[in-house]
Design a protein around this motif. Structure first.
Motif, short mmCIF file in Angstrom:
data_model
loop_
_atom_site.label_atom_id
_atom_site.label_comp_id
_atom_site.label_asym_id
_atom_site.label_seq_id
_atom_site.Cartn_x
_atom_site.Cartn_y
_atom_site.Cartn_z
N ILE A 193 41.41 45.87 27.27
CA ILE A 193 40.99 45.13 26.05
C ILE A 193 40.98 43.82 26.25
O ILE A 193 39.93 43.13 25.75
CB ILE A 193 41.70 45.78 25.11
CG1 ILE A 193 41.41 47.15 24.40
CG2 ILE A 193 41.42 44.66 23.83
CD1 ILE A 193 42.46 47.61 23.49
N ALA A 194 42.17 43.07 26.84
CA ALA A 194 42.18 41.67 26.93
C ALA A 194 41.10 41.02 27.83
O ALA A 194 40.61 39.92 27.45
CB ALA A 194 43.60 41.16 27.27
N MET A 195 40.80 41.72 28.72
CA MET A 195 39.99 41.55 29.77
C MET A 195 38.50 41.11 29.20
O MET A 195 37.71 40.26 29.49
CB MET A 195 39.80 42.50 30.85
CG MET A 195 39.92 41.93 32.27
SD MET A 195 39.73 43.43 33.43
CE MET A 195 37.78 43.58 33.01
N LEU A 197 37.97 40.28 26.18
CA LEU A 197 37.80 38.92 25.21
C LEU A 197 37.80 37.83 26.32
O LEU A 197 37.32 36.92 25.87
CB LEU A 197 39.31 39.15 24.48
CG LEU A 197 39.41 37.95 23.41
CD1 LEU A 197 38.34 37.97 22.62
CD2 LEU A 197 40.48 38.09 22.51
#
Lengths: 207, 207
Positions: A193-195, A197
């Motif tokens: 998920i962070a990737m 963003l």
DNA sequence: CCATGTGAAGGTATTCACAGCC
DNA sequence: GGCTGTGAATACCTTCACATGG
């Protein structure tokens, strides 16, 4: 033409098309044109026609595609024509959110079991699903569970995957930002998920 | 060669590389070969060398890449060299999980504000962040927030995006399974979790 | 006349193989 | 010897333009 190999990128889009078709079906419509569907899902009409062309002709020139029939075919291709019993490992914040997430049902994906190492969580019911200890993981095959979602801390990612593989799972959705290895017969998709963003700022010109 | 246009697929991989580099830096290493990095992130070494070749030579033949220097460059390219203040809209199950998720920090992404329509949630603190009413959305620019995460129910997706655009946000990560429209100056990435799981059965041969 | 299906063209990304450098 | 950087070859995907069919 029938009997083509379906490109991966097309497979990636099929679920969106399916959603669009189910939506249109709910509206009571019987046919839909590539243009309308394209507008709904946000691609171009020629893309849709090309994609559908890989697995046969479901359209009628001048009319469009028969929604029911096409939806059924896409489900069959994606192997979503059966209810898929799914296990969730890791009932933390993300895991609990996934348990509560209604979106999986749309595709006939049903989270029927949840597991966690934390004894304080074991036994609790979250969104109708009783949390079990990770030792109970071994019986997944007997319980006809072939899909799993991994939402554990990164340190536990590989061991969790190993346990799932041993339990006979065939597909894994990994929410951990880790490369995990599994035998070729088990498909792993990692969703970091962070990737997602993280690549957003690249596309914002200045600022 | 320097001054190439960086392919989108390369940009998509840069965050993984960055994570690998930061990990290696923590180990105290100074250089890393394309092979080691490749093993860590799960791609091939030639892919990495090709990807890095789009933005200059950071490697030394026989030695590898200078970790610190390369990491810095990738951050610069991804525009992650500044802390990015991020807003979250929709503090439901998923939203709360995202607030608690530590992974964003890795990339210098900081969720500094959270919003919800539900008055019962407004005022509460979740993971150190105070939940505000959606009417407070308008001041994002003044608060130097240029990124936003949308985790609202689908019905509210487009209005939320509209509000964010009006508030001057430049990039949006949309967790809603909806096509949302925004002016070209605002980049939207949609991440449909259920869709990822939905294409898993396709890749599991028989069963 | 409208909308599908598809060859052909064009574009983009991956893979290879090796020259060049430390 | 080991590892990078990169042109060339290949594979893949998208886009176009139009013939074909209801």
């Amino acid at each position: 033409m029938r009997y083509h190999k379906i490109p991966d990128e097309t497979v990636r889009r099929l679920p969106i098309y399916l959603r669009g078709l189910m939506f249109s079906a709910d509206q009571g419509r019987e046919h839909i044109s590539s243009k309308s569907l394209a507008d709904y899902v946000g691609v171009h009409s020629w893309q849709i026609r090309k994609d559908f062309s890989y697995f046969g002709d479901f359209g009628t020139p001048g009319v469009g595609y028969h929604i029911e029939r096409l939806a059924k075919e896409i489900k069959k291709i994606l192997r979503l024509d059966v209810i898929r019993r799914t296990a969730l490992v890791g009932v933390g914040d993300l895991g609990s959110a996934l348990l509560a997430y209604p979106g999986f049902r749309t595709y006939g994906l049903d989270i029927v079991a949840a597991f966690d190492v934390d004894p304080r969580k074991v036994g609790k019911r979250i969104s109708e699903v009783k949390v079990e200890g990770v030792d109970a993981l071994s019986h997944l095959k007997k319980r006809q569970i072939s899909l799993a979602i991994v939402a554990v801390p990164q340190e536990a990612a590989q061991t969790t995957v190993d346990a799932l593989v041993a339990a006979g799972v065939r597909g894994i959705l990994n929410f951990t930002p880790c490369k995990v290895t599994a035998p070729k017969r088990v498909k792993v998709i990692t969703l970091d998920i962070a990737m997602e963003l993280a690549r957003l700022p690249y596309y914002m010109p200045a600022g």
